[in-house]
Structures are given as structure tokens and as C-alpha cells.
Write a protein that holds these residues in place. Structure first.
Motif, mmCIF file in Angstrom:
data_model
loop_
_atom_site.group_PDB
_atom_site.id
_atom_site.type_symbol
_atom_site.label_atom_id
_atom_site.label_comp_id
_atom_site.label_asym_id
_atom_site.label_seq_id
_atom_site.Cartn_x
_atom_site.Cartn_y
_atom_site.Cartn_z
ATOM 1 N N PHE A 84 -6.501 -13.821 3.024
ATOM 2 C CA PHE A 84 -5.939 -12.605 3.611
ATOM 3 C C PHE A 84 -6.328 -11.387 2.781
ATOM 4 C CE2 PHE A 84 -3.061 -16.069 4.778
ATOM 5 C CZ PHE A 84 -3.012 -15.918 6.159
ATOM 6 N N GLU A 85 -6.666 -10.312 3.472
ATOM 7 C CA GLU A 85 -7.052 -9.077 2.809
ATOM 8 C C GLU A 85 -5.833 -8.337 2.271
ATOM 9 O OE1 GLU A 85 -9.289 -6.754 5.543
ATOM 10 O OE2 GLU A 85 -10.957 -8.193 5.652
ATOM 11 N N ASP A 86 -6.080 -7.407 1.356
ATOM 12 C CA ASP A 86 -5.009 -6.599 0.788
ATOM 13 C C ASP A 86 -4.289 -5.819 1.879
ATOM 14 O OD1 ASP A 86 -6.119 -7.547 -1.521
ATOM 15 O OD2 ASP A 86 -6.669 -5.588 -2.346
ATOM 16 N N ALA A 87 -2.962 -5.758 1.770
ATOM 17 C CA ALA A 87 -2.119 -4.961 2.671
ATOM 18 C C ALA A 87 -2.421 -5.226 4.142
ATOM 19 C CB ALA A 87 -2.277 -3.467 2.357
ATOM 20 N N SER A 88 -2.662 -6.482 4.488
ATOM 21 C CA SER A 88 -3.008 -6.822 5.872
ATOM 22 C C SER A 88 -1.781 -7.100 6.741
ATOM 23 C CB SER A 88 -3.958 -8.024 5.897
ATOM 24 O OG SER A 88 -3.459 -9.104 5.139
ATOM 25 N N VAL A 114 -0.924 -8.905 -0.325
ATOM 26 C CA VAL A 114 -1.202 -9.077 1.102
ATOM 27 C C VAL A 114 -0.256 -8.247 1.963
ATOM 28 C CG1 VAL A 114 -1.190 -10.777 2.973
ATOM 29 C CG2 VAL A 114 -2.200 -11.353 0.768
ATOM 30 N N GLY A 115 0.970 -8.077 1.523
ATOM 31 C CA GLY A 115 1.973 -7.371 2.317
ATOM 32 C C GLY A 115 2.340 -6.021 1.742
ATOM 33 N N LYS A 116 2.704 -5.099 2.626
ATOM 34 C CA LYS A 116 3.210 -3.810 2.176
ATOM 35 C C LYS A 116 4.597 -3.969 1.564
ATOM 36 C CE LYS A 116 0.562 -1.545 5.830
ATOM 37 N NZ LYS A 116 0.625 -0.823 7.131
ATOM 38 N N GLU A 117 5.338 -4.947 2.086
ATOM 39 C CA GLU A 117 6.632 -5.301 1.518
ATOM 40 C C GLU A 117 6.770 -6.819 1.518
ATOM 41 O OE1 GLU A 117 9.906 -3.448 3.488
ATOM 42 O OE2 GLU A 117 9.184 -1.401 3.109
#
Length: 207
Positions: A84-88, A114-117
């Protein structure tokens, strides 16, 4: 079974789903780590029109996800989330699985990459009944910690204070905390009277 019936059944079996759902914006993207049979993702899609994926290693659970129309990827969480890409995703969820992870710090870092939160939930080892069992010379066994010491998948049990200290050490910003017991939300001495802890968090610089 109708979608609403599935969601109602899910909430009966796992009342913690409602707590997680309360923190998620409608229409957002969600990655559920250790998603099991996909019940949480199904519940969020039904209630909040979310979109996303589950990550699961068990073949039977993967088959159940597919039957329920859940997008699922077979992978071992201990290997990370390199696919998974960054902040996906808007949210990455780890529900009642944190205590079973061998490398807790690594998976928390991956969640925030991977997540914003991130949202995690885990059984509170500091709950007073757990403490009582330890003082009597036994490892705790309870509905939230149902295994015997010799067959438990839990390798890193922690208290609320332990998790918050980890966040402080790694510059993780705790956005919200909720602590529950069988009677509902706990606000008085939560590290003593709380059975299950929920945290929503992000990188400190994103706060």
C-alpha cells in the motif's frame, strides 16, 4: 440475509463496531487489518458508504470476505503493509489485534504511513479484574482475554497508560480515546475500570 439485518447482527455480536463507526466520516476509504470475515467492513459500508479493503491471513476468513463482497488481500501483518502506498486510506483500523502483534511499534508506524488516521482497539490489561487475577497468581482469563496462558495468541498485553506512553515516545497525536466496559463508556479511572480501549490517532504534525 438483508444488509440491514447483517449490520444489526454485527452490532449485537460486536458492539465495539459502533464506537469505531462514530469516528469515521461517511464516504471515506478504510483499510481493516486482520479483518476476519469482513463483518466490520460490511457494517461500515452499510452504515457510512465507506469503500476499502481488508487484510487477512486466514484462508477461511478470506473466503467468507469474498462471499460477503468484501475486497480482501491475503497477507501477514507482521510483514508490514508494503503493498500500500503512503496515505492511501483515510483510516486504517486494527481492531482487537494489537495485543497479538509481535512488533507493535512497526505496525503502528505502518498504520500511520498508509492511513491519514489510525484507529486501534485492545483489551485493557489494567482492568481491575485482570489485576485481581494476577495478584492471586494467575494470568487473567475473561471475555476480553479468553485464552489460557499456554494457548494465547496475545504476546504484548498493555494498559491504557502503556499505549499512551508509546504514542508519546513516537510523536503520535491521540485525537480521541474511548474506554468501555459492559455498562458502556467509562470516564472515571478508565485504566482501572475499562475493559476495552479505543484510540484514534495521527502523526503529531498532522494535528
Amino acid at each position: 440475509m438483508m444488509t440491514t439485518e447483517i449490520s444489526r447482527s454485527a452490532l449485537t455480536l460486536r458492539p465495539d463496531f459502533a464506537t469505531i463507526a462514530a469516528w469515521i466520516r461517511p464516504g471515506s476509504s478504510v483499510l481493516d487489518l486482520g479483518c476476519g470475515d469482513g463483518t466490520l467492513l460490511h457494517y461500515l459500508k452499510d452504515k457510512l458508504d465507506t469503500r476499502g479493503y481488508g487484510v487477512e491471513i486466514d484462508a477461511d476468513n478470506i473466503l467468507a470476505c469474498m462471499k460477503n463482497g468484501i475486497n480482501v488481500i491475503q497477507s501477514d501483518l507482521e510483514a508490514g503493509l508494503s503493498g500500500f502506498e503512503d496515505a492511501s486510506f483515510d483510516y486504517v483500523i486494527l481492531s482487537q489485534t494489537l495485543q497479538a502483534m509481535k512488533n507493535t511499534e512497526y505496525i503502528i508506524r505502518e498504520i500511520l504511513r498508509v492511513g491519514k488516521e489510525g484507529i486501534v482497539s485492545f483489551p485493557n490489561f489494567g482492568y481491575w479484574k485482570n489485576r485481581m487475577q494476577v495478584t492471586r497468581g494467575h494470568m487473567p482469563v475473561s471475555p476480553s482475554l479468553p485464552y489460557q496462558w499456554y494457548d494465547t495468541p496475545n504476546v504484548h498485553l498493555c494498559t491504557l497508560h502503556d499505549f499512551e506512553q508509546l504514542c508519546q515516545q513516537h510523536q503520535i497525536n491521540i485525537l480521541e480515546r474511548r474506554v468501555m466496559n459492559n455498562d458502556g463508556k467509562v470516564t472515571f479511572l478508565p485504566n482501572l475500570f475499562g475493559i476495552l480501549a479505543f484510540y484514534r490517532f495521527s502523526h503529531a504534525q498532522r494535528s
